[in-house]
Motif scaffolding. Sequence first.
Motif, PDB file in Angstrom:
ATOM      1  N   ASP A  12       0.830  -1.193   0.000  1.00  0.00           N
ATOM      2  CA  ASP A  12       0.000   0.000   0.000  1.00  0.00           C
ATOM      3  C   ASP A  12       0.869   1.249   0.000  1.00  0.00           C
ATOM      4  O   ASP A  12       1.658   1.453   0.915  1.00  0.00           O
ATOM      5  N   ASP A  13       0.713   2.104  -1.017  1.00  0.00           N
ATOM      6  CA  ASP A  13       1.512   3.330  -1.085  1.00  0.00           C
ATOM      7  C   ASP A  13       0.742   4.550  -0.589  1.00  0.00           C
ATOM      8  O   ASP A  13       1.182   5.679  -0.743  1.00  0.00           O
ATOM      9  N   GLY A  14      -0.433   4.319   0.022  1.00  0.00           N
ATOM     10  CA  GLY A  14      -1.181   5.411   0.615  1.00  0.00           C
ATOM     11  C   GLY A  14      -2.210   6.054  -0.290  1.00  0.00           C
ATOM     12  O   GLY A  14      -2.930   6.963   0.128  1.00  0.00           O
ATOM     13  N   GLN A  15      -2.323   5.604  -1.546  1.00  0.00           N
ATOM     14  CA  GLN A  15      -3.282   6.211  -2.468  1.00  0.00           C
ATOM     15  C   GLN A  15      -4.708   5.740  -2.212  1.00  0.00           C
ATOM     16  O   GLN A  15      -5.662   6.444  -2.504  1.00  0.00           O
ATOM     17  N   MET A  16      -4.849   4.541  -1.660  1.00  0.00           N
ATOM     18  CA  MET A  16      -6.178   4.024  -1.373  1.00  0.00           C
ATOM     19  C   MET A  16      -6.602   4.482   0.020  1.00  0.00           C
ATOM     20  O   MET A  16      -5.818   4.391   0.962  1.00  0.00           O
ATOM     21  N   PRO A  17      -7.823   5.002   0.181  1.00  0.00           N
ATOM     22  CA  PRO A  17      -8.283   5.443   1.503  1.00  0.00           C
ATOM     23  C   PRO A  17      -8.124   4.357   2.552  1.00  0.00           C
ATOM     24  O   PRO A  17      -8.417   3.180   2.287  1.00  0.00           O
ATOM     25  N   TYR A  18      -7.649   4.760   3.741  1.00  0.00           N
ATOM     26  CA  TYR A  18      -7.349   3.790   4.810  1.00  0.00           C
ATOM     27  C   TYR A  18      -8.563   2.934   5.150  1.00  0.00           C
ATOM     28  O   TYR A  18      -8.459   1.704   5.253  1.00  0.00           O
ATOM     29  N   ASP A  19      -9.726   3.557   5.331  1.00  0.00           N
ATOM     30  CA  ASP A  19     -10.924   2.806   5.716  1.00  0.00           C
ATOM     31  C   ASP A  19     -11.308   1.783   4.647  1.00  0.00           C
ATOM     32  O   ASP A  19     -11.727   0.663   4.971  1.00  0.00           O
ATOM     33  N   SER A  20     -11.158   2.156   3.382  1.00  0.00           N
ATOM     34  CA  SER A  20     -11.486   1.235   2.286  1.00  0.00           C
ATOM     35  C   SER A  20     -10.544   0.042   2.282  1.00  0.00           C
ATOM     36  O   SER A  20     -10.959  -1.107   2.098  1.00  0.00           O
ATOM     37  N   LEU A  21      -9.256   0.329   2.492  1.00  0.00           N
ATOM     38  CA  LEU A  21      -8.268  -0.745   2.482  1.00  0.00           C
ATOM     39  C   LEU A  21      -8.499  -1.713   3.641  1.00  0.00           C
ATOM     40  O   LEU A  21      -8.447  -2.939   3.470  1.00  0.00           O
ATOM     41  N   LYS A  22      -8.764  -1.178   4.835  1.00  0.00           N
ATOM     42  CA  LYS A  22      -9.014  -2.042   6.000  1.00  0.00           C
ATOM     43  C   LYS A  22     -10.299  -2.847   5.809  1.00  0.00           C
ATOM     44  O   LYS A  22     -10.380  -4.000   6.246  1.00  0.00           O
ATOM     45  N   SER A  23     -11.292  -2.255   5.149  1.00  0.00           N
ATOM     46  CA  SER A  23     -12.538  -2.977   4.884  1.00  0.00           C
ATOM     47  C   SER A  23     -12.283  -4.172   3.971  1.00  0.00           C
ATOM     48  O   SER A  23     -12.789  -5.281   4.212  1.00  0.00           O
ATOM     49  N   GLU A  24     -11.450  -3.962   2.923  1.00  0.00           N
ATOM     50  CA  GLU A  24     -11.132  -5.068   2.023  1.00  0.00           C
ATOM     51  C   GLU A  24     -10.270  -6.112   2.715  1.00  0.00           C
ATOM     52  O   GLU A  24     -10.391  -7.307   2.437  1.00  0.00           O
ATOM     53  N   GLN A  25      -9.412  -5.675   3.623  1.00  0.00           N
ATOM     54  CA  GLN A  25      -8.615  -6.631   4.396  1.00  0.00           C
ATOM     55  C   GLN A  25      -9.535  -7.560   5.193  1.00  0.00           C
ATOM     56  O   GLN A  25      -9.340  -8.785   5.210  1.00  0.00           O
ATOM     57  N   ARG A  26     -10.543  -6.979   5.839  1.00  0.00           N
ATOM     58  CA  ARG A  26     -11.470  -7.794   6.630  1.00  0.00           C
ATOM     59  C   ARG A  26     -12.233  -8.778   5.746  1.00  0.00           C
ATOM     60  O   ARG A  26     -12.473  -9.928   6.130  1.00  0.00           O
ATOM     61  N   LYS A  27     -12.622  -8.333   4.537  1.00  0.00           N
ATOM     62  CA  LYS A  27     -13.333  -9.233   3.619  1.00  0.00           C
ATOM     63  C   LYS A  27     -12.446 -10.406   3.199  1.00  0.00           C
ATOM     64  O   LYS A  27     -12.906 -11.552   3.122  1.00  0.00           O
ATOM     65  N   LEU A  28     -11.182 -10.099   2.925  1.00  0.00           N
ATOM     66  CA  LEU A  28     -10.253 -11.167   2.541  1.00  0.00           C
ATOM     67  C   LEU A  28     -10.061 -12.152   3.693  1.00  0.00           C
ATOM     68  O   LEU A  28      -9.972 -13.364   3.481  1.00  0.00           O
ATOM     69  N   GLU A  29      -9.995 -11.631   4.906  1.00  0.00           N
ATOM     70  CA  GLU A  29      -9.840 -12.498   6.082  1.00  0.00           C
ATOM     71  C   GLU A  29     -11.078 -13.359   6.291  1.00  0.00           C
ATOM     72  O   GLU A  29     -10.970 -14.543   6.647  1.00  0.00           O
ATOM     73  N   LEU A  30     -12.259 -12.784   6.057  1.00  0.00           N
ATOM     74  CA  LEU A  30     -13.491 -13.566   6.169  1.00  0.00           C
ATOM     75  C   LEU A  30     -13.565 -14.644   5.093  1.00  0.00           C
ATOM     76  O   LEU A  30     -14.240 -15.665   5.273  1.00  0.00           O
ATOM     77  N   SER A  31     -12.864 -14.419   3.979  1.00  0.00           N
ATOM     78  CA  SER A  31     -12.830 -15.425   2.901  1.00  0.00           C
ATOM     79  C   SER A  31     -11.914 -16.590   3.248  1.00  0.00           C
ATOM     80  O   SER A  31     -11.903 -17.598   2.537  1.00  0.00           O
ATOM     81  N   GLY A  32     -11.130 -16.428   4.317  1.00  0.00           N
ATOM     82  CA  GLY A  32     -10.282 -17.532   4.764  1.00  0.00           C
ATOM     83  C   GLY A  32      -8.792 -17.312   4.647  1.00  0.00           C
ATOM     84  O   GLY A  32      -8.022 -18.261   4.746  1.00  0.00           O
TER      85      GLY A  32
END
Length: 280
Positions: A250-270
């Motif tokens: 992550d180089d900081g271009q993606m909003p922090y909240d959006s990135l953390k939200s996608e991280q949680r989705k990936l974690e929920l995927s296993g």
Amino acid sequence: MAILDALKKISGNIGTGIKKSINQAQENARENTERRNLKRRLLSYFTRNQLDRMLLQYGESPLPNFRKDPITNEKYKTTMDDRINDCINKISLKNMEVFASKNLRNNPYVRDMIIEIDKWLDEQKKRRRDTSSQVIKTEGENTPISELTNLLNKIKVNFEETMGDQHYNTEDEFNKALVAWLRSRYGNKIEDPHNIHTGHSGDIVYNGEQGRYVLELKLAYGGSLDYGFKEIAEYKYSGEFKDIGVIIWDDGQMPYDSLKSEQRKLELSGAKVIIIKPRA
């Protein structure tokens, strides 16, 4: 009564986690401020020509002599402060130190600053290692740390420290850098099927003591993320891997909240997910 006790314990754990997150954010902010101050002090000994040469050496373009205000369209001259701020944002502290040690080594003040910077970088490296060890210890009080979690922790702390000043334009560049770093430590335990592109081959495979683990690499550039939900499903369906890891650069271009939200989705995927950020 047992339910109330359990709820109190959960609430206490949540409160402790929030407090740790706040403390970590404050510590990171303090470190970034100190890092920028060291950069500014070191760059104050540079000439304009040296600033431009350093930028070019590390693949960056110097500012033009004149620029336009994006709102008023008024033309104005680029100052030395503008050039220093540009270097602060583009060049890592370690790269500045390397350039200064080669090109300004005859300046006694610069030599003193290089000693100071080396000491500060060592202190920050030790702090991150201690923090990582504490996280592993805390998690280990409840459940054993898996091979993959241990590997991802090392990548997060040590790879980010070693390679964190780099910028990768493509996933291939990121993959090559990480594979080289991993092979220097784990040798033939690391497979690199990144360019095979056959179904569930994965980007990097780690052959651990307890099984095979697949790593999927993602770049969060330009405010978006090339999501890995399909790959995770394929890896799980194949049955070839004991566990799945996702590493996001992550180089900081993606909003922090959006990135953390996608991280949680990936974690929920296993998958187990870490985010690595280039250091300023």
